[in-house]
Design an enzyme around this catalytic site. Structure first.
Site, PDB file in Angstrom:
ATOM      1  N   HIS A  80       0.830  -1.217   0.000  1.00  0.00           N
ATOM      2  CA  HIS A  80       0.000   0.000   0.000  1.00  0.00           C
ATOM      3  C   HIS A  80       0.860   1.261   0.000  1.00  0.00           C
ATOM      4  O   HIS A  80       0.514   2.270   0.617  1.00  0.00           O
ATOM      5  CB  HIS A  80      -0.948   0.033   1.208  1.00  0.00           C
ATOM      6  CG  HIS A  80      -1.963  -1.059   1.226  1.00  0.00           C
ATOM      7  ND1 HIS A  80      -3.238  -0.909   0.736  1.00  0.00           N
ATOM      8  CD2 HIS A  80      -1.887  -2.341   1.675  1.00  0.00           C
ATOM      9  CE1 HIS A  80      -3.913  -2.045   0.885  1.00  0.00           C
ATOM     10  NE2 HIS A  80      -3.107  -2.938   1.449  1.00  0.00           N
ATOM     11  N   ASN A 110     -10.315  -2.647   2.803  1.00  0.00           N
ATOM     12  CA  ASN A 110     -10.056  -2.639   1.362  1.00  0.00           C
ATOM     13  C   ASN A 110     -11.356  -2.370   0.614  1.00  0.00           C
ATOM     14  O   ASN A 110     -12.431  -2.363   1.225  1.00  0.00           O
ATOM     15  CB  ASN A 110      -9.510  -3.998   0.910  1.00  0.00           C
ATOM     16  CG  ASN A 110      -8.015  -4.158   1.177  1.00  0.00           C
ATOM     17  OD1 ASN A 110      -7.299  -3.177   1.375  1.00  0.00           O
ATOM     18  ND2 ASN A 110      -7.550  -5.388   1.173  1.00  0.00           N
TER      19      ASN A 110
END
Ligand code: HDD
Length: 704
Positions: free
Chosen positions: A87, A160
């Site tokens: 990420h 997510n």
């Protein structure tokens, strides 16, 4: 938004005695001629010359004595911190959560019980595999991490845009990430899973099949962060005043609805604007259209968990909304851009372990492992244990404890006592208000066994697939063919088709044919229990749930000299009125002179504003203009791509030769002639449908 370190925390702090912002001690320096601030060193010493180093004579060697030069270069040399191990590429914004329905019966968490209370938030969106400088439109999961600065401490929901995960146990996370990232010898490919290592690992990891269906679907190519759902993924617990626990799954639902782009579009967007997603969020907030999401919960008890077909602790499974509806309890708006990307978006530290009284963990083995990883990784990334003192991470409620010292400590206990218990006074634990985990009864052998209840890897993968609209199913097949075609090893491709046979035979056959497999392999051993035939769930599709509105979308208006001014005005006025936005694209950046002699300024020169950047396009061109555009390859690509990507196209009659030039036949309902304001209204209404997917299906049939 807190600006000053340590303010309002109520912490035993001596920080308040010191100025916390540069220049706060008073402007003692003489102001420069333009009236601005005097440039100083980090020590506050005014700088006389920031252009030349100190040296011996104008052509001589530099002197070590030049403390300003040394400090400036030293600081620059240390500007980077390690990027996130996953990420790394992300973008954040501030927001506010407002609770609309109390969950007081199931939790004591104030953020979920005080109706009307506003809780400040920070949200960071991200891709997973790419590095910090990679492009936004990678085919990838998107992170959707939310920090709620509640009155009882920070609550982080690190989710997510996909409600399941690749693996069931955190011990496999390094393997998954290593496989997805560039191969260690060659360090490519960047920000993509289309390579042998990823599919090698996946094809050897059947538990990933449900997630693979999601990641190969349009969910992995979002049109923007504003058009994504978010999911807490795991089952969490809510705990009420009596200590009773209720299971919960968290959902974020975008008010603008879901929307994705096509793969061909994504690849072109990455070239035209690698910052497409971050720019979209920035602009939306900037233009006063801040995106909003509803916060919803799926609540269920032990009895439901017992009879549910799957294990609620298994993060590769969802609970279909048809079985437990999502109850909307509040909403949040992201209306605050960051002042400084590094200070806020880069330094924000999310930890799944950050929960508040009334919210707890389940025994999901992925969640349990995450609770270690996030705290650990922040130490590496932010350089010490005091990252909670950085304003973006600091709670907005009082902080009192005896933790002290360490690198960059901004908040230290004052007075004599720095231990507890003591007789000097200071903070004490509170058995009534303090955090209490749910008192779950647990007993068992120490074991490394995976529960049998985690054993069905295909039923929900199939359920997801059959829930998709035909065009979405086609995209999944295309994505698998694309990705697996990048695998050099035939055995990996074959192994994946063997898994697909357990999900959907037609899908497996389409992929096998796309890969040119001579014969179908045997289905992969299915594990236990064998596949269940679950009903489709419309909530899993994007296309079946479009809102039908163009609000929040972007129209690209291609104009040339001599274009009808009245039509340009009708388009721009009506787009604004429907809370959408537009961009003028023209052959020259200075804009175009319209038929009434007025100039319309362009935002993009045509080669910088390809149609992939827009949700729909309008070709407002004169006859002369069309003639010139017909000779311009980028202008023809603009038209051709808009059509191939299923977009709604409005156009003046003068634009018709452009369609002919790129081989577009007349008679497509989504190619709309614009003559007056009424036509414009009809066109924009139609644009709410977003895409004409039948064009893609026809294209494919024609190609066969
Ligand atoms: Fe993770 C970052 C989401 C599994 C270990 N993860 C990270 C971020 C998001 C997620 C959104 C970025 C946060 C930010 O913006 O700063 N991760 C998930 C979800 C998972 C998941 C939804 C499964 C349900 N993650 C997962 C596992 C592990 C990690 C199983 C390790 C055992 N994740 C991390 C990390 C990161 C991270 C290494 C990298 C940067 C960071 O934490 O702050 O700790």
């Amino acid at each position: 938004m807190p600006k000053a370190i340590g303010k309002d925390t109520g912490a035993p702090s001596n920080a308040a005695e010191f100025p916390t912002e540069i220049g706060q001690a008073g402007e003692l320096h003489q102001t420069p001629p333009d009236g601005g601030q005097v440039l100083t060193t980090q020590q506050g010493v005014p700088v006389a010359d920031d252009q030349n180093t100190l040296r011996v004579g104008p052509r001589g060697p530099a002197l070590l004595e030049d403390f300003h030069f040394r400090e400036k270069i030293f600081h620059f040399d240390h500007e980077r911190i390690p990027e996130r191990v996953v990420h790394a590429r992300g973008y954040g914004a501030h927001g506010v959560f407002t609770l609309k329905e109390s969950l007081a019966d199931v939790t004591t968490a104030r953020v979920l019980t005080e109706v009307g209370e506003e809780t400040p938030m920070f949200v960071r969106f991200s891709t997973v595999a790419g590095n910090k400088g990679s492009f936004d439109l990678a085919r990838d999961v998107r992170g959707f991490a939310a920090k709620f600065y509640t009155k009882e401490g920070n609550w982080d929901l690190v989710g997510n845009n996909i409600p399941v995960f690749f693996i069931q146990d955190a011990i496999k996370f390094p393997d998954l990430v290593h496989a997805a990232k560039p191969a260690p010898d060659r360090e490519f490919p960047q920000a993509q899973t289309a390579h042998d290592n990823f599919w090698d690992f996946i094809s050897l990891t059947p538990e990933s099949m449900h997630m693979i269906m999601w990641v190969m679907s349009d969910r992995a190519l979002p049109r923007g962060f504003r058009f994504m759902e978010g999911f807490g993924v795991h089952t969490f617990r809510l705990i009420n005043a009596e200590g009773r626990s209720t299971f919960v799954k968290f959902h974020f639902k975008p008010r603008l609805g879901l929307q994705s782009v096509m793969w061909n579009e994504a690849m072109k967007i990455n070239g035209a604007d690698p910052d497409y997603h971050r720019r979209d969020l920035w602009d939306a907030i900037d233009l006063g259209n801040p995106p909003e999401w509803d916060l919803g919960v799926q609540l269920f008890d032990d009895a439901f968990a017992e009879q549910f077909e799957f294990d609620v602790l298994d993060p590769t499974k969802i609970i279909p909304e048809e079985q437990i509806p999502v109850r909307v309890i509040g909403s949040f708006v992201l209306n605050g851009r960051v002042d400084n990307f590094f200070a806020e978006t880069e330094q924000v530290a999310f930890c799944t372990q950050n929960v508040v009284p009334g919210i707890g963990f389940s025994n999901d083995p992925l969640l349990q492992g995450r609770n270690f990883s996030y705290l650990d990784t922040q130490l590496k990334r932010l350089g010490g244990p005091n990252f909670t003192h950085i304003p973006i991470n600091a709670p907005r409620c009082p902080v009192h404890n005896f933790q002290q010292d360490g690198h960059m400590a901004m908040r230290n206990p004052s007075g004599r006592a720095n231990y507890e218990p003591n007789t000097w006074g200071g903070p004490r634990e509170s058995p009534t208000a303090g955090y209490k985990p749910f008192a779950e009864q647990v007993a068992g052998d120490k074991t490394q066994r995976r529960p049998e209840s985690f054993g069905d890897h295909y039923s929900q993968a199939r359920q997801f697939f059959i829930s998709q609209a035909p065009i979405e199913q086609k995209h999944i097949g295309d994505a698998l063919v694309f990705e697996l075609s990048k695998c050099e090893r035939a055995d990996i491709r074959q192994r994946m088709v063997a898994h697909l046979l357990n999900i959907d035979e037609a899908l497996a056959k389409a992929v096998a044919s796309g890969l040119g497999l001579k014969a179908l392999p045997q289905p992969a051993p299915a594990g236990r229990p064998t596949r269940l035939d679950l009903p489709p769930s419309d909530a899993l599709s994007i296309v079946k749930r479009i809102t039908g509105s163009f609000e929040g979308r972007k129209l690209g208006i291609l104009v040339t000299d001599g274009a009808p001014a009245a039509l340009v005005a009708a388009l721009t006025d009506q787009v604004k009125a429907m809370k959408a936005v537009y961009e003028i694209v023209a052959p020259r950046i200075a804009g175009a002179e319209l038929d009434d002699g007025t100039m319309v300024e362009a935002k993009q020169k045509i080669d910088g504003g390809p149609s992939v950047l827009y949700d729909a396009v309008a070709l407002v061109v004169s006859e002369m203009g069309a003639k010139t555009l017909a000779k311009d390859k980028t202008a023809l690509d603009f038209v051709n791509d808009a059509f191939a990507h299923g977009k709604f196209i409005g156009h003046t009659a003068a634009a018709t030769p452009l369609f002919k030039k790129v081989g577009i036949e007349q008679g497509d309902e989504a190619v709309i002639l614009l003559d007056d304001a009424e036509d414009v209204a009809e066109f924009l209404e139609a644009c709410g449908q977003l895409r004409r997917w039948d064009r893609e299906i026809k294209n494919d049939l024609d190609a066969k």
